[in-house]
Structures are given as structure tokens and as C-alpha cells.
Design a protein around this motif. Structure first.
Motif, PDB file in Angstrom:
ATOM      1  N   ARG A 132       0.925  -1.176  -0.062  1.00  0.00           N
ATOM      2  CA  ARG A 132       0.087   0.088  -0.009  1.00  0.00           C
ATOM      3  C   ARG A 132       0.924   1.336  -0.102  1.00  0.00           C
ATOM      4  NH1 ARG A 132      -3.447  -2.905  -1.646  1.00  0.00           N
ATOM      5  NH2 ARG A 132      -5.181  -3.998  -0.130  1.00  0.00           N
ATOM      6  N   PRO A 133       0.786   2.328  -0.834  1.00  0.00           N
ATOM      7  CA  PRO A 133       0.002   2.126  -1.896  1.00  0.00           C
ATOM      8  C   PRO A 133       0.343   1.261  -3.064  1.00  0.00           C
ATOM      9  CG  PRO A 133       1.221   4.085  -2.075  1.00  0.00           C
ATOM     10  CD  PRO A 133       1.505   3.455  -0.694  1.00  0.00           C
ATOM     11  N   VAL A 134      -0.491   0.503  -3.842  1.00  0.00           N
ATOM     12  CA  VAL A 134      -0.043  -0.545  -4.870  1.00  0.00           C
ATOM     13  C   VAL A 134       0.693   0.279  -5.831  1.00  0.00           C
ATOM     14  CG1 VAL A 134      -0.962  -2.123  -6.362  1.00  0.00           C
ATOM     15  CG2 VAL A 134      -2.014  -1.850  -3.997  1.00  0.00           C
ATOM     16  N   ARG A 135       1.869  -0.030  -6.376  1.00  0.00           N
ATOM     17  CA  ARG A 135       2.580   0.523  -7.517  1.00  0.00           C
ATOM     18  C   ARG A 135       2.981  -0.678  -8.239  1.00  0.00           C
ATOM     19  NH1 ARG A 135       0.515   4.752  -7.199  1.00  0.00           N
ATOM     20  NH2 ARG A 135       1.230   6.374  -5.742  1.00  0.00           N
ATOM     21  N   SER A 136       2.570  -1.864  -8.041  1.00  0.00           N
ATOM     22  CA  SER A 136       2.842  -2.952  -8.893  1.00  0.00           C
ATOM     23  C   SER A 136       1.649  -4.303  -8.870  1.00  0.00           C
ATOM     24  CB  SER A 136       4.182  -3.579  -8.196  1.00  0.00           C
ATOM     25  OG  SER A 136       4.037  -4.064  -7.091  1.00  0.00           O
ATOM     26  N   PHE A 137       1.970  -5.079  -9.997  1.00  0.00           N
ATOM     27  CA  PHE A 137       0.867  -6.004 -10.094  1.00  0.00           C
ATOM     28  C   PHE A 137       1.476  -7.255 -10.819  1.00  0.00           C
ATOM     29  CE2 PHE A 137       0.350  -2.827 -13.428  1.00  0.00           C
ATOM     30  CZ  PHE A 137       0.744  -3.543 -14.594  1.00  0.00           C
ATOM     31  N   HIS A 158      -3.780  13.012  -9.084  1.00  0.00           N
ATOM     32  CA  HIS A 158      -2.456  13.722  -9.011  1.00  0.00           C
ATOM     33  C   HIS A 158      -2.586  14.341  -7.416  1.00  0.00           C
ATOM     34  CE1 HIS A 158      -1.363  13.748 -12.924  1.00  0.00           C
ATOM     35  NE2 HIS A 158      -2.559  14.104 -13.458  1.00  0.00           N
ATOM     36  N   ARG A 159      -3.929  14.183  -6.988  1.00  0.00           N
ATOM     37  CA  ARG A 159      -3.992  14.731  -5.626  1.00  0.00           C
ATOM     38  C   ARG A 159      -3.728  13.576  -4.566  1.00  0.00           C
ATOM     39  NH1 ARG A 159      -8.061  14.552  -1.985  1.00  0.00           N
ATOM     40  NH2 ARG A 159      -9.499  13.514  -3.685  1.00  0.00           N
ATOM     41  N   THR A 160      -4.167  12.425  -4.571  1.00  0.00           N
ATOM     42  CA  THR A 160      -4.030  11.192  -3.563  1.00  0.00           C
ATOM     43  C   THR A 160      -2.914  10.646  -4.073  1.00  0.00           C
ATOM     44  OG1 THR A 160      -5.556   9.897  -4.699  1.00  0.00           O
ATOM     45  CG2 THR A 160      -6.547  11.660  -2.921  1.00  0.00           C
ATOM     46  N   LYS A 161      -2.479  10.331  -5.369  1.00  0.00           N
ATOM     47  CA  LYS A 161      -1.501   9.594  -5.956  1.00  0.00           C
ATOM     48  C   LYS A 161      -1.975   8.079  -5.813  1.00  0.00           C
ATOM     49  CE  LYS A 161       1.338  12.790  -6.769  1.00  0.00           C
ATOM     50  NZ  LYS A 161       1.476  13.161  -7.993  1.00  0.00           N
ATOM     51  N   LEU A 162      -3.358   7.732  -5.508  1.00  0.00           N
ATOM     52  CA  LEU A 162      -4.091   6.682  -5.641  1.00  0.00           C
ATOM     53  C   LEU A 162      -4.208   6.195  -7.143  1.00  0.00           C
ATOM     54  CD1 LEU A 162      -6.627   6.572  -2.755  1.00  0.00           C
ATOM     55  CD2 LEU A 162      -4.306   5.744  -2.734  1.00  0.00           C
ATOM     56  N   TRP A 163      -4.154   4.845  -7.397  1.00  0.00           N
ATOM     57  CA  TRP A 163      -4.565   4.415  -8.757  1.00  0.00           C
ATOM     58  C   TRP A 163      -5.788   3.916  -9.053  1.00  0.00           C
ATOM     59  CZ3 TRP A 163       0.008   0.723 -10.839  1.00  0.00           C
ATOM     60  CH2 TRP A 163       1.213   1.356 -10.607  1.00  0.00           C
ATOM     61  N   LYS A 164      -6.085   3.682 -10.209  1.00  0.00           N
ATOM     62  CA  LYS A 164      -7.166   3.284 -10.665  1.00  0.00           C
ATOM     63  C   LYS A 164      -6.766   2.222 -11.820  1.00  0.00           C
ATOM     64  CE  LYS A 164     -12.049   4.533 -10.542  1.00  0.00           C
ATOM     65  NZ  LYS A 164     -12.845   5.439 -10.929  1.00  0.00           N
ATOM     66  N   LEU A 165      -7.230   0.958 -11.847  1.00  0.00           N
ATOM     67  CA  LEU A 165      -6.985   0.081 -12.769  1.00  0.00           C
ATOM     68  C   LEU A 165      -8.244  -0.915 -13.085  1.00  0.00           C
ATOM     69  CD1 LEU A 165      -4.994  -1.654 -14.273  1.00  0.00           C
ATOM     70  CD2 LEU A 165      -4.671  -3.265 -12.415  1.00  0.00           C
ATOM     71  N   LYS A 166      -8.394  -0.766 -14.414  1.00  0.00           N
ATOM     72  CA  LYS A 166      -9.245  -1.734 -15.048  1.00  0.00           C
ATOM     73  C   LYS A 166      -8.512  -2.729 -16.030  1.00  0.00           C
ATOM     74  CE  LYS A 166     -13.382  -1.772 -18.262  1.00  0.00           C
ATOM     75  NZ  LYS A 166     -14.202  -0.745 -18.844  1.00  0.00           N
ATOM     76  N   PHE A 167      -8.635  -3.862 -15.890  1.00  0.00           N
ATOM     77  CA  PHE A 167      -8.152  -4.955 -16.783  1.00  0.00           C
ATOM     78  C   PHE A 167      -8.870  -6.185 -16.962  1.00  0.00           C
ATOM     79  CE2 PHE A 167      -7.737  -6.912 -12.573  1.00  0.00           C
ATOM     80  CZ  PHE A 167      -7.620  -8.323 -12.699  1.00  0.00           C
ATOM     81  N   TYR A 168      -9.112  -6.630 -18.140  1.00  0.00           N
ATOM     82  CA  TYR A 168      -9.707  -7.518 -18.878  1.00  0.00           C
ATOM     83  C   TYR A 168      -9.138  -8.123 -19.952  1.00  0.00           C
ATOM     84  CZ  TYR A 168     -11.085  -3.861 -21.704  1.00  0.00           C
ATOM     85  OH  TYR A 168     -11.272  -2.591 -22.499  1.00  0.00           O
TER      86      TYR A 168
END
Length: 186
Positions: A132-137, A158-168
Motif C-alpha cells: 500500500r499504495p499499490v505500485r505493482s501487479f 494527482h492529488r491522492t496518488k492513488l491508482w485506478k486500474l481496469k483490466f480484462y
């Protein structure tokens, strides 16, 4: 013997030969010596060329680690060089389509014929639980079968530096990302 070693040896021989011919000449330091200029040029070329050829970890946008179990861990450091990452993963047998999205945006819909993926833990991509925070998968190449593409759409606040990921997974061609506003973005 490397090119630089051979060049240095040749330059040393030239310097020694010129020194023997010029013994007794006064004020040798008053003008630049061609050999000294050549040595400085080789040193400058080596200082620039070597990091360029072998790469510099400090400027890498991502890192790819091949794991003993056959999986691949991808660590994203900056949202750039998606094409280069796709080529590197393709070299490991994983066909991907990676899109880094602008903040507050997403790709509209699914960009191809979606494949029903198996339930966890058999998904082709997993997030490490403890980071946490996740920077790898982690990608399991054996679960991305031939003719299929793992689509990854990533965005960062840019504010929280959190990611959003969608994968399929899709079979066949992957369509372009048509940007739309993301109502679920923080």
C-alpha cells in the motif's frame, strides 16, 4: 579487449612516439595537444554512451521482474513508456494493450470481445495484498492464451496518488480507447 581499451592503447603509443620526437621543444603546454583532445573526446563519449546503451534505472518508468513461478511482476514508477512496456511483455509471451489515462477519465466500454476470465485465484493479473499504495501487479503469462490480449487501463489521482486500474482479456483486435469522464473518480 574492448574498443575503448584498444583506442586507449593506440593513443598511448602515439603519445609516446610524439614525445620521443619532440624532446627539447619548449612550451608544449601552450597549445592543446591533439592526443589530449582525442583522449578527452573518448572519455566524454564513453561517459555518455555507456549509460545510454545499458540504461539507467533512475530514469526507468517501470520495472519488470520475472518470478520463479513463471509469473511477471510489473512495477510502474511513472505513467509513460507504455509502448515499450508492451513490447517487453510481448517478449515474455504476454500480449498486452496498456493505456495510461488522464486524470478523471476512463475508456468508454470494453474495447474488444471480452473473454470470461476464470474466478480468482486464476485471473491473469493480481495485486499484491500487502503493498500500500499499490505500485505493482503480477501477471500470469500462462493465463493469457494465444490470440488473447490483456487490456490494462491505468489512471492516477494527482492529488491522492492513488491508482485506478481496469483490466480484462479480449480475443481478437483491441479497439481504441475513447475517453469519457469517469463519474467514480475521487
Amino acid at each position: 579487449m574492448t574498443f575503448e581499451d584498444r583506442l586507449l592503447a593506440e593513443l598511448k603509443t602515439e603519445v609516446a612516439g610524439r614525445a620521443a620526437r619532440r624532446r627539447g621543444t619548449a612550451r608544449w603546454w601552450a597549445r592543446p595537444r591533439p592526443v589530449a583532445v582525442a583522449v578527452a573526446a573518448v572519455a566524454a563519449l564513453t561517459a555518455v554512451a555507456v549509460p545510454t546503451l545499458i540504461g539507467s534505472e533512475a530514469t526507468a518508468a517501470y520495472a519488470v521482474t520475472r518470478n520463479a513461478d513463471g509469473s511477471i511482476t510489473v512495477t510502474i514508477k511513472e505513467f509513460r513508456e507504455a509502448d515499450r512496456l508492451q513490447r517487453e511483455l510481448a517478449g515474455d509471451g504476454v500480449r498486452t494493450d496498456i493505456t495510461y489515462l488522464p486524470q478523471h477519465k476512463r475508456c468508454a466500454g470494453v474495447r474488444g470481445t471480452e473473454v470470461d476470465s476464470a474466478p480468482p485465484p486464476h485471473e491473469p493479473l493480481v495485486w499484491p495484498e500487502r503493498e500500500r499504495p499499490v505500485r505493482s501487479f503480477k501477471i500470469s503469462p500462462q493465463l493469457v492464451e494465444p490470440g488473447r490480449t490483456l487490456v490494462l487501463e491505468l489512471a492516477e489521482s494527482h492529488r491522492t496518488k492513488l491508482w485506478k486500474l481496469k483490466f480484462y482479456l479480449v480475443t481478437g483486435p483491441v479497439g481504441p480507447c475513447v475517453l469519457e469522464n469517469d463519474p467514480y473518480w475521487n
